[in-house]
Design an enzyme around this catalytic site. Structure first.
Site, PDB file in Angstrom:
ATOM      1  N   ASP A   1       1.400  -1.020   0.876  1.00  0.00           N
ATOM      2  CA  ASP A   1      -0.321   0.160  -0.166  1.00  0.00           C
ATOM      3  C   ASP A   1       1.159   1.682  -0.041  1.00  0.00           C
ATOM      4  OD1 ASP A   1      -2.359  -1.590  -0.212  1.00  0.00           O
ATOM      5  OD2 ASP A   1      -2.733  -1.520   2.492  1.00  0.00           O
TER       6      ASP A   1
ATOM      7  N   ASP B   1      -6.834  -1.757  -4.154  1.00  0.00           N
ATOM      8  CA  ASP B   1      -7.761  -1.277  -3.378  1.00  0.00           C
ATOM      9  C   ASP B   1      -8.717   0.155  -3.803  1.00  0.00           C
ATOM     10  OD1 ASP B   1      -6.922  -3.084  -1.848  1.00  0.00           O
ATOM     11  OD2 ASP B   1      -5.904  -1.344  -0.885  1.00  0.00           O
TER      12      ASP B   1
END
Length: 179
Positions: free
Chosen positions: A130, A144
């Site tokens: 991330d 995401d």
């Protein structure tokens, strides 16, 4: 030779999924190559829009918002099952908006699944990369975003009553009917 509506829909679904996987994996490769060393060196994130948008680096072994850390193998199994269901179900879809939404979901799911299968500590247990940060929000990635926007799209399509498979007299298009 014109292609059938079903083959166009399948092309949209698979093309959307493939595009998201490519963008997701390339952006994660960049984050690992550039942001991970930067963060480890203590240089901190790159701020693109002041405090509103930053690029950073973290690894998530859980699901969204860090939920389920330690149960990575469960998310891996669920992702595989959902991916298989979408692919098998894709043969019955004739709606382009639904194909786009399901393709986005499949692409996001596959993008994070690739991380879980290929990143340390072991296959099926890997952490997801991330690197995009917003204020007061967990750090996330392109996969995401695809999952989130696809889920919102599916809610809107269902709320508007757009069918997954249009009837034989209806035209397959990206435009929805005015209901």
């Amino acid at each position: 030779m014109p292609s059938s509506p079903r083959s166009r829909v399948l092309a949209v679904l698979l093309g959307t999924a493939a595009g998201i996987v490519v963008i997701d994996q390339l952006s994660k490769m960049w984050a690992v190559a550039v942001m991970q060393p930067r963060i480890q060196a203590g240089d901190g994130p790159i701020y693109l829009l002041g405090p509103l948008l930053r690029l950073t680096y973290t690894e998530n072994s859980g699901a969204a918002f860090g939920f389920g850390t330690g149960y990575t193998w469960v998310f891996t199994i669920v992702a595989v099952i959902v991916g298989v269901v979408i692919i098998r179900f894709s043969r019955t879809i004739t709606s382009l908006p639904w194909a786009l939404a399901l393709g986005g979901l499949l692409g996001g799911l596959l993008g994070n699944l690739i991380d879980r299968l290929t990143r340390p500590p072991s296959p099926g247990m890997g952490s997801v990369v991330d690197f995009i940060g917003l204020p007061n929000f967990p750090i996330f990635n392109v996969a995401d975003m695809a999952i989130t926007f696809s889920a919102i799209g599916m809610i809107v399509l269902a709320w508007r009553g757009i069918p997954l498979a249009e009837g034989p007299t209806q035209e397959t298009s990206l435009e929805s009917d005015d209901r």
